[in-house]
Design a protein around this motif. Structure first.
Motif, PDB file in Angstrom:
ATOM      1  N   ILE A 115      10.276 104.201  67.415  1.00  0.00           N
ATOM      2  CA  ILE A 115       9.428 105.024  68.252  1.00  0.00           C
ATOM      3  C   ILE A 115      10.641 105.914  69.161  1.00  0.00           C
ATOM      4  O   ILE A 115      11.148 104.852  69.329  1.00  0.00           O
ATOM      5  CB  ILE A 115       8.180 105.066  69.097  1.00  0.00           C
ATOM      6  CG1 ILE A 115       7.028 104.701  68.232  1.00  0.00           C
ATOM      7  CG2 ILE A 115       7.820 105.628  69.545  1.00  0.00           C
ATOM      8  CD1 ILE A 115       6.087 105.740  67.577  1.00  0.00           C
ATOM      9  N   ARG A 116      10.868 106.729  68.744  1.00  0.00           N
ATOM     10  CA  ARG A 116      12.233 107.583  69.890  1.00  0.00           C
ATOM     11  C   ARG A 116      11.300 108.624  70.504  1.00  0.00           C
ATOM     12  O   ARG A 116      10.528 109.324  70.098  1.00  0.00           O
ATOM     13  CB  ARG A 116      13.304 107.812  68.876  1.00  0.00           C
ATOM     14  CG  ARG A 116      13.756 107.181  68.527  1.00  0.00           C
ATOM     15  CD  ARG A 116      14.532 108.192  67.802  1.00  0.00           C
ATOM     16  NE  ARG A 116      15.777 106.687  67.393  1.00  0.00           N
ATOM     17  CZ  ARG A 116      16.751 107.048  66.516  1.00  0.00           C
ATOM     18  NH1 ARG A 116      17.369 108.569  65.609  1.00  0.00           N
ATOM     19  NH2 ARG A 116      17.907 106.429  66.401  1.00  0.00           N
ATOM     20  N   PHE A 117      11.641 108.395  72.002  1.00  0.00           N
ATOM     21  CA  PHE A 117      10.847 109.228  72.909  1.00  0.00           C
ATOM     22  C   PHE A 117      11.932 109.694  74.479  1.00  0.00           C
ATOM     23  O   PHE A 117      13.163 108.768  74.892  1.00  0.00           O
ATOM     24  CB  PHE A 117       9.712 109.036  73.993  1.00  0.00           C
ATOM     25  CG  PHE A 117       9.327 109.284  75.231  1.00  0.00           C
ATOM     26  CD1 PHE A 117       8.447 110.399  75.003  1.00  0.00           C
ATOM     27  CD2 PHE A 117       9.279 109.696  76.388  1.00  0.00           C
ATOM     28  CE1 PHE A 117       8.074 111.430  75.417  1.00  0.00           C
ATOM     29  CE2 PHE A 117       9.251 109.617  77.692  1.00  0.00           C
ATOM     30  CZ  PHE A 117       8.068 111.643  77.531  1.00  0.00           C
ATOM     31  N   VAL A 118      11.944 110.910  73.974  1.00  0.00           N
ATOM     32  CA  VAL A 118      13.337 111.445  75.226  1.00  0.00           C
ATOM     33  C   VAL A 118      12.985 111.713  76.819  1.00  0.00           C
ATOM     34  O   VAL A 118      11.668 112.535  76.439  1.00  0.00           O
ATOM     35  CB  VAL A 118      14.048 112.736  74.467  1.00  0.00           C
ATOM     36  CG1 VAL A 118      15.322 113.459  75.604  1.00  0.00           C
ATOM     37  CG2 VAL A 118      14.926 112.578  73.444  1.00  0.00           C
ATOM     38  N   VAL A 119      13.673 111.922  77.689  1.00  0.00           N
ATOM     39  CA  VAL A 119      13.105 111.592  78.522  1.00  0.00           C
ATOM     40  C   VAL A 119      14.067 112.818  79.728  1.00  0.00           C
ATOM     41  O   VAL A 119      14.588 113.323  79.825  1.00  0.00           O
ATOM     42  CB  VAL A 119      13.827 110.778  79.800  1.00  0.00           C
ATOM     43  CG1 VAL A 119      12.703 111.132  81.301  1.00  0.00           C
ATOM     44  CG2 VAL A 119      13.055 109.288  78.964  1.00  0.00           C
ATOM     45  N   VAL A 120      12.511 113.944  79.373  1.00  0.00           N
ATOM     46  CA  VAL A 120      13.338 115.408  79.891  1.00  0.00           C
ATOM     47  C   VAL A 120      13.322 115.866  81.594  1.00  0.00           C
ATOM     48  O   VAL A 120      11.891 115.573  81.428  1.00  0.00           O
ATOM     49  CB  VAL A 120      13.368 116.254  78.132  1.00  0.00           C
ATOM     50  CG1 VAL A 120      13.741 117.906  79.441  1.00  0.00           C
ATOM     51  CG2 VAL A 120      13.897 116.054  78.018  1.00  0.00           C
ATOM     52  N   PRO A 121      13.823 115.557  82.510  1.00  0.00           N
ATOM     53  CA  PRO A 121      12.859 115.697  84.005  1.00  0.00           C
ATOM     54  C   PRO A 121      12.652 116.942  83.801  1.00  0.00           C
ATOM     55  O   PRO A 121      13.297 118.016  83.349  1.00  0.00           O
ATOM     56  CB  PRO A 121      14.194 116.086  84.727  1.00  0.00           C
ATOM     57  CG  PRO A 121      15.042 114.813  83.807  1.00  0.00           C
ATOM     58  CD  PRO A 121      15.744 115.140  81.845  1.00  0.00           C
TER      59      PRO A 121
END
Length: 283
Positions: free
Chosen positions: A203-209
């Motif tokens: 799984i890839r998850f990008v933390v975008v403020p």
């Protein structure tokens, strides 16, 4: 095929003279032949490829970036891959020949090929033929996908995929649509199917403020991913960066995250902790 087919016929200018009409007919024939070759999996629109280590799967990998993507992620760092017309036509034989060239590297490193994008499932016939050829050569295969077009990947296609790098971009239908312009459900359906087939997932998850980092949103993502726990080998939590801004500007596209900063370290660690709380291995 005996020769490459050009990417796109140039628009025909000028009056509709006999010669002009003939030129238009030739351009239309060229476009028609190209589309037929793409549908047959003889040609694909490819943005680029690179040899990388421990980024897009295990070992040293030849990562192929397909052109074209149905999503419009606000944080995309390669917006030049969104449209197929910005790629270059590559024939199947050329692609397979390039893969063969690196067989000893793959064997020595435990690597293989990763078909990425853009969105690889925009051109599933060509991708499927590449995966079949790699499998026959004993080469490890992976696809990097949002899963939005997962329905086009038949069981025979997935039988030649050793690993799926699945980008789960947000947790709710509302937030996912705001982020990508598309619904979340097809990604969840694809993940469910991979779990039933026993296909290994990273799984890839990008933390975008301000977009994906809110605690309840992460909980929703973690809950969705946890239902595939038996096949999810790892979760990669990736901090947002705006290194793609120059590409957006060069393309004349509206970049919504122009003033956004990378997430704070403590936020990224909190997100990782939320996934670990579900019993998932997190990086």
């Amino acid at each position: 095929m005996s020769q490459s087919i050009s990417l796109l016929g140039a628009p025909v200018q000028g009056r509709r003279t006999g010669a002009g009409l003939e030129g238009m007919a030739e351009a239309e024939l060229e476009r028609s032949e190209r589309l037929a070759a793409i549908r047959a999996g003889e040609v694909a629109s490819i943005h680029s490829w690179e040899l990388v280590t421990a980024v897009d799967g295990p070992g040293t990998r030849l990562t192929v970036f397909f052109s074209g993507c149905p999503l419009r992620c606000v944080y995309c760092h390669n917006p030049d891959t969104m449209e197929m017309r910005r790629g270059q036509d590559v024939e199947l034989e050329e692609m397979i020949s390039r893969i063969k060239r690196y067989r000893t590297v793959f064997r020595a490193s435990g690597g293989g090929i990763t078909l990425s994008g853009g969105e690889v499932l925009m051109q599933p016939v060509f991708a499927g033929r590449v995966l079949r050829a790699a499998t026959e050569m004993g080469i490890h295969t992976a696809i990097d996908t949002s899963g939005y077009l997962g329905a086009v990947a038949g069981d025979a296609f997935l039988a030649d995929v050793d690993l799926v790098l699945l980008d789960v971009k947000s947790g709710s239908e509302e937030s996912y649509r705001a982020l990508t312009g598309r619904p979340l459900q097809p990604t969840l359906d694809f993940g469910d199917r991979l779990a039933r087939l026993g296909t290994t997932i990273w799984i890839r998850f990008v933390v975008v403020p301000g977009w994906t980092d809110e605690e309840t949103n992460v909980e929703q993502v973690a809950e969705n991913v946890a239902r595939w726990k038996d096949v999810v080998e790892r979760v990669e939590v990736l901090p947002f960066h705006n290194m793609g801004q120059d590409k957006w500007d060069a393309l004349g596209m509206d970049y919504k995250l122009r003033d956004a900063q990378p997430p704070r370290h403590e936020v990224v660690e909190r997100v990782r902790g939320q996934f670990r709380a579900r019993g998932l291995t997190v990086f």
